[in-house]
Scaffold this motif. Structure first.
Motif, short mmCIF file in Angstrom:
data_model
loop_
_atom_site.label_atom_id
_atom_site.label_comp_id
_atom_site.label_asym_id
_atom_site.label_seq_id
_atom_site.Cartn_x
_atom_site.Cartn_y
_atom_site.Cartn_z
N ILE A 164 0.86 -1.18 0.00
CA ILE A 164 0.00 0.00 0.00
C ILE A 164 0.90 1.23 0.00
CG2 ILE A 164 -1.79 1.28 1.23
CD1 ILE A 164 -2.63 -1.38 2.51
N THR A 165 0.76 2.09 -1.00
CA THR A 165 1.58 3.30 -1.11
C THR A 165 0.67 4.52 -1.13
OG1 THR A 165 3.26 2.12 -2.40
CG2 THR A 165 3.32 4.51 -2.46
N TYR A 175 -1.57 4.18 -4.80
CA TYR A 175 -1.84 2.90 -5.45
C TYR A 175 -1.61 1.76 -4.47
CZ TYR A 175 3.22 2.23 -5.95
OH TYR A 175 4.56 2.08 -5.71
N SER A 176 -2.19 0.58 -4.79
CA SER A 176 -2.05 -0.62 -3.96
C SER A 176 -1.75 -1.81 -4.86
CB SER A 176 -3.32 -0.89 -3.15
OG SER A 176 -3.62 0.21 -2.30
N MET A 177 -0.97 -2.77 -4.32
CA MET A 177 -0.59 -3.97 -5.06
C MET A 177 -0.87 -5.22 -4.24
SD MET A 177 3.09 -3.22 -6.86
CE MET A 177 3.18 -2.33 -8.41
N LYS A 178 -1.29 -6.27 -4.91
CA LYS A 178 -1.42 -7.59 -4.30
C LYS A 178 -0.80 -8.61 -5.24
CE LYS A 178 -5.65 -6.48 -1.76
NZ LYS A 178 -7.08 -6.80 -1.53
N GLY A 179 -0.08 -9.57 -4.66
CA GLY A 179 0.60 -10.52 -5.52
C GLY A 179 0.94 -11.83 -4.86
N VAL A 180 1.46 -12.73 -5.68
CA VAL A 180 1.93 -14.05 -5.22
C VAL A 180 3.30 -14.29 -5.85
CG1 VAL A 180 -0.37 -15.03 -4.88
CG2 VAL A 180 0.73 -15.21 -7.13
N ALA A 202 -0.82 -7.63 -9.12
CA ALA A 202 -1.88 -6.83 -9.74
C ALA A 202 -2.04 -5.57 -8.90
CB ALA A 202 -3.18 -7.61 -9.80
N TYR A 203 -2.25 -4.43 -9.54
CA TYR A 203 -2.35 -3.20 -8.78
C TYR A 203 -3.50 -2.34 -9.28
CZ TYR A 203 0.56 -1.50 -12.69
OH TYR A 203 1.08 -1.22 -13.93
N GLN A 204 -3.88 -1.41 -8.43
CA GLN A 204 -4.95 -0.48 -8.74
C GLN A 204 -4.56 0.89 -8.21
OE1 GLN A 204 -8.79 -1.70 -7.34
NE2 GLN A 204 -9.88 -0.19 -8.59
N GLY A 205 -4.79 1.92 -9.03
CA GLY A 205 -4.41 3.27 -8.65
C GLY A 205 -5.58 4.22 -8.62
N SER A 206 -5.26 5.50 -8.80
CA SER A 206 -6.25 6.55 -8.58
C SER A 206 -6.74 7.20 -9.87
CB SER A 206 -5.64 7.64 -7.69
OG SER A 206 -5.17 7.10 -6.48
N PHE A 207 -6.29 6.71 -11.02
CA PHE A 207 -6.69 7.35 -12.27
C PHE A 207 -8.20 7.23 -12.48
CE2 PHE A 207 -7.55 7.34 -16.82
CZ PHE A 207 -6.90 8.49 -17.22
N ASP A 208 -8.83 8.34 -12.81
CA ASP A 208 -10.27 8.38 -13.09
C ASP A 208 -10.47 8.68 -14.56
OD1 ASP A 208 -12.97 8.81 -13.33
OD2 ASP A 208 -13.14 10.04 -11.51
N PRO A 209 -10.97 7.70 -15.35
CA PRO A 209 -11.15 7.94 -16.79
C PRO A 209 -12.01 9.15 -17.09
CG PRO A 209 -11.43 5.62 -16.26
CD PRO A 209 -11.37 6.35 -14.95
N LEU A 210 -12.94 9.49 -16.20
CA LEU A 210 -13.82 10.64 -16.44
C LEU A 210 -13.04 11.95 -16.33
CD1 LEU A 210 -17.03 9.52 -14.51
CD2 LEU A 210 -16.56 9.36 -16.97
N GLU A 211 -12.05 11.99 -15.45
CA GLU A 211 -11.25 13.21 -15.29
C GLU A 211 -10.13 13.28 -16.33
OE1 GLU A 211 -9.80 13.44 -11.34
OE2 GLU A 211 -11.79 13.51 -10.42
N ASN A 212 -9.65 12.11 -16.77
CA ASN A 212 -8.58 12.04 -17.77
C ASN A 212 -7.37 12.87 -17.35
OD1 ASN A 212 -7.57 10.95 -20.13
ND2 ASN A 212 -8.28 12.63 -21.41
N ASN A 213 -6.98 12.74 -16.10
CA ASN A 213 -5.83 13.46 -15.56
C ASN A 213 -4.56 12.63 -15.75
OD1 ASN A 213 -3.97 14.93 -14.12
ND2 ASN A 213 -4.88 14.52 -12.10
#
Length: 371
Positions: A164-165, A175-180, A202-213
């Motif tokens: 967790i970062t 962003y956060s990561m989970k792995g094996v 696998a990870y997931q971040g904060s990018f929002d496609p609606l904001e396109n930042n």
């Protein structure tokens, strides 16, 4: 998980070659406290100075205090607990806006199951640059693993990790990561072993496609890492370790790289990089020269190729970086409690983006008090 691997490897090399620290004997409950305080002076031939107007490089003299604390506790031969804390800072007499602080805390708990073992580790790292805190981060990495011993020659380690970062001043980079992962270690002789590992995260971040930042961590992605290496305790006392790593990272929208520095100059590798293919090779050599002097030398080569981003509003071409680091580290043990350290590092990057090119020389000298 491997950002601090160089630090750990270097400390292990000094221990093998006669550095500070005593071994906890098996078969009884024991606790051992250890610590060191270093007050070092450092010279950087090409320090990057950044402001809102211009990025430039200048020579810099730097003060660098460092504190390391550790506690090892064993309960018979079945349980081991290890606690570590390290803190480091850079103070610039002239360029105060470049000061930074890095802290790391690590806990490891091991339960022996006959010849096998179950281990749990937790590591927290914090980095800050006061006045330029956009890329300050707090990172926690948790690891649970099981080691299975098939024979004196073969071992298998399986595990899972969670990272967790958080960026307190720039939540859009979180962003956060989970792995094996799986690792096979082959011990060919008492002094020589090889290992082969594979990680999937696998990870997931904060990018929002609606904001396109474009200044946000990737929406989601996957990272595959394969590594092979060896550890060799050479007859006569020297140690030699080497590794080769290949990493493939495929992400959705977001930045390629968050920040450019994560607290320790002994490596140019970063965790917060996305959408790239990376090759990494390392060699670490350590040798005790006489009763008081320890020599260590480290070489690191990185080649990174970031994918292109063609979508608006910020299209970016493909970028390739070739990074090189080499260092020489001398430690003179004046007594059981006092040592002197000298280190020289050369760091360079040749990039397809000219703005990313650099090279610098760093000299590092000072006393270290152990307790």
């Amino acid at each position: 998980m491997k950002t601090s691997s160089y630090i750990q490897a270097l400390l292990a090399a000094f221990t093998l070659a006669g550095g500070a620290g005593a071994v906890v004997e098996e078969g009884e409950d024991q606790a051992r406290f250890r610590g060191s305080l270093g007050l070092y002076s450092k010279y950087n031939s090409n320090l990057e100075l950044a402001s809102a107007v211009v990025r430039a490089r200048e020579k810099a003299f730097i003060g660098e205090p460092a504190l390391d604390l550790g506690l090892t506790k064993s309960w018979g031969t079945d349980w081991w607990l290890d606690l570590e804390f390290s803190g480091q800072a850079d103070f610039h007499g002239q360029h105060t806006e470049e000061n930074w602080y890095f802290n790391r805390g690590h806990l490891s708990l091991v339960r022996a199951l006959g010849e096998d073992a179950l281990s749990l580790s937790s590591e927290i790292r914090y980095f800050t640059t006061p006045g330029r805190d956009r890329f300050d981060f707090l990172r926690h990495a948790g690891l649970l693993s099981y080691r299975k011993t098939f024979s004196a020659r073969w071992q298998l380690r399986l595990g899972c990790d969670n990272i967790i970062t958080r960026y307190p001043a720039s939540g859009n980079f979180d962003y956060s990561m989970k792995g094996v992962f799986a690792e096979i270690r082959n011990t060919w002789s008492p002094g020589f072993s090889t290992y082969y590992s594979y990680d999937f995260q696998a990870y997931q971040g904060s990018f929002d496609p609606l904001e396109n930042n474009p200044n946000a961590s990737p929406d989601e992605g996957a990272r595959h890492t394969g590594e092979l290496g060896f550890d060799w305790l050479i007859s006569g006392g020297p140690t030699l370790s080497g590794s080769y790593l290949f990493q493939s990272d495929v992400s959705e929208k977001g930045v390629r790289q968050i920040g450019e520095f994560e607290g320790h100059e002994g490596s140019q590798d970063l965790e917060a990089e996305f959408d790239l293919g990376k090759h990494k090779g390392t060699l670490l050599y350590s040798h005790r020269l006489g009763r008081r002097l320890v020599l260590s030398s480290y070489v690191e080569w990185l080649r990174k190729r970031f994918d292109s981003e063609d979508d608006p509003p910020s299209p970016r071409p493909r970028r390739t970086d070739a990074l090189w680091l080499s260092s020489i580290h001398l430690k003179f043990n004046k007594s059981k409690t006092l040592a002197f350290r000298f280190r020289y590092l050369f760091r360079a990057n040749q990039s397809s983006a000219d703005s990313q090119d650099y090279h610098n020389h760093l000299f590092f000298l000072g006393p270290e008090y152990r307790f």
